[in-house]
Design a protein around this motif. Structure first.
Motif, PDB file in Angstrom:
ATOM      1  N   GLY A 121      37.250 -27.925-128.631  1.00 32.36           N
ATOM      2  CA  GLY A 121      37.313 -28.473-127.287  1.00 32.36           C
ATOM      3  C   GLY A 121      38.536 -28.090-126.486  1.00 32.36           C
ATOM      4  N   ARG A 122      39.385 -27.198-127.031  1.00 37.51           N
ATOM      5  CA  ARG A 122      40.644 -26.860-126.343  1.00 37.51           C
ATOM      6  C   ARG A 122      40.656 -25.461-125.753  1.00 37.51           C
ATOM      7  N   ILE A 123      39.606 -24.663-125.956  1.00 40.82           N
ATOM      8  CA  ILE A 123      39.608 -23.294-125.439  1.00 40.82           C
ATOM      9  C   ILE A 123      38.860 -23.233-124.114  1.00 40.82           C
ATOM     10  N   ASP A 124      39.247 -22.259-123.295  1.00 35.48           N
ATOM     11  CA  ASP A 124      38.672 -22.066-121.963  1.00 35.48           C
ATOM     12  C   ASP A 124      37.692 -20.892-122.022  1.00 35.48           C
ATOM     13  N   HIS A 125      36.410 -21.176-121.875  1.00 36.17           N
ATOM     14  CA  HIS A 125      35.385 -20.136-121.962  1.00 36.17           C
ATOM     15  C   HIS A 125      35.342 -19.242-120.719  1.00 36.17           C
ATOM     16  N   HIS A 126      36.109 -19.573-119.719  1.00 37.93           N
ATOM     17  CA  HIS A 126      36.086 -18.799-118.476  1.00 37.93           C
ATOM     18  C   HIS A 126      37.303 -17.891-118.320  1.00 37.93           C
ATOM     19  N   ARG A 127      38.200 -17.924-119.280  1.00 41.62           N
ATOM     20  CA  ARG A 127      39.371 -17.037-119.247  1.00 41.62           C
ATOM     21  C   ARG A 127      39.460 -16.328-120.591  1.00 41.62           C
ATOM     22  N   ILE A 128      38.844 -15.149-120.645  1.00 37.70           N
ATOM     23  CA  ILE A 128      38.733 -14.394-121.897  1.00 37.70           C
ATOM     24  C   ILE A 128      39.198 -12.959-121.655  1.00 37.70           C
ATOM     25  N   ALA A 129      40.050 -12.472-122.544  1.00 38.22           N
ATOM     26  CA  ALA A 129      40.513 -11.087-122.510  1.00 38.22           C
ATOM     27  C   ALA A 129      40.093 -10.383-123.790  1.00 38.22           C
ATOM     28  N   ALA A 130      39.800  -9.093-123.676  1.00 37.77           N
ATOM     29  CA  ALA A 130      39.578  -8.231-124.838  1.00 37.77           C
ATOM     30  C   ALA A 130      40.776  -7.302-124.958  1.00 37.77           C
ATOM     31  N   ALA A 131      41.338  -7.235-126.149  1.00 37.79           N
ATOM     32  CA  ALA A 131      42.513  -6.398-126.381  1.00 37.79           C
ATOM     33  C   ALA A 131      42.312  -5.607-127.666  1.00 37.79           C
ATOM     34  N   GLY A 132      43.046  -4.503-127.799  1.00 39.40           N
ATOM     35  CA  GLY A 132      42.950  -3.720-129.018  1.00 39.40           C
ATOM     36  C   GLY A 132      43.987  -2.627-129.054  1.00 39.40           C
ATOM     37  N   HIS A 133      44.262  -2.154-130.263  1.00 41.61           N
ATOM     38  CA  HIS A 133      45.237  -1.087-130.474  1.00 41.61           C
ATOM     39  C   HIS A 133      44.539   0.128-131.064  1.00 41.61           C
ATOM     40  N   SER A 134      44.869   1.320-130.551  1.00 51.32           N
ATOM     41  CA  SER A 134      44.347   2.571-131.072  1.00 51.32           C
ATOM     42  C   SER A 134      42.813   2.591-130.961  1.00 51.32           C
ATOM     43  N   TRP A 135      42.095   2.797-132.070  1.00 45.22           N
ATOM     44  CA  TRP A 135      40.636   2.761-131.995  1.00 45.22           C
ATOM     45  C   TRP A 135      40.165   1.379-131.550  1.00 45.22           C
ATOM     46  N   GLY A 136      40.921   0.360-131.862  1.00 45.21           N
ATOM     47  CA  GLY A 136      40.598  -0.972-131.371  1.00 45.21           C
ATOM     48  C   GLY A 136      40.667  -1.056-129.866  1.00 45.21           C
ATOM     49  N   GLY A 137      41.522  -0.238-129.249  1.00 48.16           N
ATOM     50  CA  GLY A 137      41.550  -0.181-127.794  1.00 48.16           C
ATOM     51  C   GLY A 137      40.247   0.360-127.232  1.00 48.16           C
ATOM     52  N   GLN A 138      39.702   1.398-127.883  1.00 48.39           N
ATOM     53  CA  GLN A 138      38.399   1.894-127.436  1.00 48.39           C
ATOM     54  C   GLN A 138      37.333   0.821-127.604  1.00 48.39           C
ATOM     55  N   THR A 139      37.390   0.082-128.717  1.00 51.77           N
ATOM     56  CA  THR A 139      36.434  -0.997-128.943  1.00 51.77           C
ATOM     57  C   THR A 139      36.521  -2.028-127.835  1.00 51.77           C
ATOM     58  N   ALA A 140      37.737  -2.478-127.519  1.00 58.37           N
ATOM     59  CA  ALA A 140      37.908  -3.459-126.446  1.00 58.37           C
ATOM     60  C   ALA A 140      37.457  -2.899-125.108  1.00 58.37           C
ATOM     61  N   SER A 141      37.708  -1.609-124.869  1.00 54.93           N
ATOM     62  CA  SER A 141      37.350  -1.017-123.578  1.00 54.93           C
ATOM     63  C   SER A 141      35.845  -1.045-123.330  1.00 54.93           C
ATOM     64  N   LEU A 142      35.050  -1.018-124.412  1.00 53.72           N
ATOM     65  CA  LEU A 142      33.598  -1.065-124.246  1.00 53.72           C
ATOM     66  C   LEU A 142      33.167  -2.394-123.628  1.00 53.72           C
ATOM     67  N   LEU A 143      33.856  -3.476-123.963  1.00 57.48           N
ATOM     68  CA  LEU A 143      33.530  -4.769-123.363  1.00 57.48           C
ATOM     69  C   LEU A 143      34.022  -4.851-121.924  1.00 57.48           C
ATOM     70  N   LEU A 144      34.938  -3.952-121.546  1.00 59.49           N
ATOM     71  CA  LEU A 144      35.439  -3.910-120.178  1.00 59.49           C
ATOM     72  C   LEU A 144      34.601  -3.007-119.286  1.00 59.49           C
ATOM     73  N   GLY A 145      33.653  -2.268-119.874  1.00 62.57           N
ATOM     74  CA  GLY A 145      32.780  -1.408-119.087  1.00 62.57           C
ATOM     75  C   GLY A 145      32.809   0.061-119.426  1.00 62.57           C
ATOM     76  N   ALA A 146      33.751   0.505-120.284  1.00 63.45           N
ATOM     77  CA  ALA A 146      33.764   1.907-120.704  1.00 63.45           C
ATOM     78  C   ALA A 146      32.492   2.217-121.498  1.00 63.45           C
ATOM     79  N   ARG A 147      32.109   3.472-121.501  1.00 61.89           N
ATOM     80  CA  ARG A 147      30.924   3.911-122.237  1.00 61.89           C
ATOM     81  C   ARG A 147      31.302   5.008-123.217  1.00 61.89           C
ATOM     82  N   VAL A 148      30.495   5.199-124.233  1.00 64.58           N
ATOM     83  CA  VAL A 148      30.606   6.360-125.104  1.00 64.58           C
ATOM     84  C   VAL A 148      29.580   7.379-124.634  1.00 64.58           C
ATOM     85  N   LEU A 149      30.028   8.599-124.346  1.00 67.20           N
ATOM     86  CA  LEU A 149      29.121   9.617-123.819  1.00 67.20           C
ATOM     87  C   LEU A 149      28.099  10.046-124.858  1.00 67.20           C
ATOM     88  N   ASP A 150      26.862  10.234-124.402  1.00 64.42           N
ATOM     89  CA  ASP A 150      25.828  10.785-125.259  1.00 64.42           C
ATOM     90  C   ASP A 150      26.100  12.261-125.503  1.00 64.42           C
TER      91      ASP A 150
END
Length: 315
Positions: A121-150
């Motif tokens: 009951g203490r978390i805010d569902h309307h303020r969410i960030a995706a973060a990541g380092h290195s390959w994790g950054g690419q993973t997070a970027s997909l939730l931000l709208g980046a795509r992997v090219l076919d």
């Protein structure tokens, strides 16, 4: 009040919170780190780098939690703790499964919070960030709208999540194609992102000495998420920073080649201030971050931090 003047809060960390994941083949384990007190906590879901796990990145995670964020860290299938190798049938789809891991964490936030004493009951569902380092950054970027090219060069599946309204991309790999070494092109064909659809506000952090064996380019490869995406975006260039950005993967981690508590402290302050200002319009902490001789900040795009903050660095 500047971010440096705010006193850190006590934190609690619980692991593993296990989420059933039958289609994944291995249940998803998550670490949760959050302040002991406070309500309406913004959420950061964090993707580790290749081979990492939920127990890494304490310098960042503990700082974020101590300054008011609830941080959820899944262990992805490529973790060395799971030993999912190239001969595993899931391996070609690990990049996609990684994004699905973050989405499952978001789907299960209440279940996860209920597993942490006092967090329900203490978390805010309307303020969410995706973060990541290195390959994790690419993973997070997909939730931000980046795509992997076919294979034909067209943008692939849209894996963005509207619940995510901000991002922090740390030492995140750039574009693929001719920018990759032959080894990377052969073994990591999914390392071919398009950032033109990455419209979610984000802070990109790159070291100006981060030279990757996966790319034929230099450290500027890691600035692609900033320069090739629509605004609003900000870029923190860390002077002297290599791939570990001074040591963000953990205290005493042997893979850190550029150990610098000062660089880590800058990234702690900058990322926390950035997220505060994105989640709380009018919060001045981002404009108050001065990298001094350790780096440079630039921003662009409508709705981003104020123009006077662009390009600030020590003179």
């Amino acid at each position: 009040m500047s971010i440096a003047e705010r006193h850190p809060s006590p934190i609690v960390s619980v692991r593993p919170v296990v989420l059933p994941a039958p289609t994944r083949g291995t249940d998803l384990q998550v670490r949760v780190t959050a302040p002991v007190h406070g309500t309406g906590l913004p959420v950061i879901v964090f993707a580790h780098g290749f081979g990492g796990n939920m127990d890494m990145y304490a310098p960042l995670v503990e700082h974020w939690a101590a300054h008011g964020f609830a941080v959820f860290q899944p262990t992805h299938l490529d973790s060395r703790t799971l030993a999912v190798g190239p001969d595993d049938p899931r391996h070609p789809e690990i990049w996609r499964i990684r994004a699905a891991d973050l989405t499952q964490v978001l789907d299960s936030m209440e279940m996860i919070a209920a597993a942490v004493p006092g967090l329900a009951g203490r978390i805010d569902h309307h303020r969410i960030a995706a973060a990541g380092h290195s390959w994790g950054g690419q993973t997070a970027s997909l939730l931000l709208g980046a795509r992997v090219l076919d294979s034909d060069g067209s943008p692939g599946e849209d894996l963005s999540d509207p619940r995510v309204t901000a991002g922090v991309l740390l030492a995140t790999t750039g574009t693929g194609g001719t920018d990759l070494t032959p080894f990377a092109a052969e073994h990591f064909p999914f390392m071919s992102p398009s950032f033109t659809e990455m419209t979610t506000p984000a802070l990109v952090v790159a070291g100006d000495q981060d030279t990757s064996p996966l790319s034929v380019r230099g450290p500027d490869w890691f600035t692609d998420p900033y320069f090739l995406s629509p605004g609003p975006k900000s870029l923190l260039t860390v002077f002297g920073g290599e791939h570990s950005l001074g040591g963000i993967p953990g205290y005493g981690v042997t893979e850190t080649t550029d150990e610098s508590p000062e660089r880590v402290a800058l990234i702690q302050r900058a990322t926390t201030a950035y997220l505060r200002s994105v989640f709380n319009p009018g919060d001045p902490t981002w404009s108050q971050v001065d990298p001094g001789p350790l780096g440079r900040i630039e921003s662009r795009g409508e709705g981003g931090p104020s123009p006077e903050s662009a390009g600030r660095s020590a003179q």
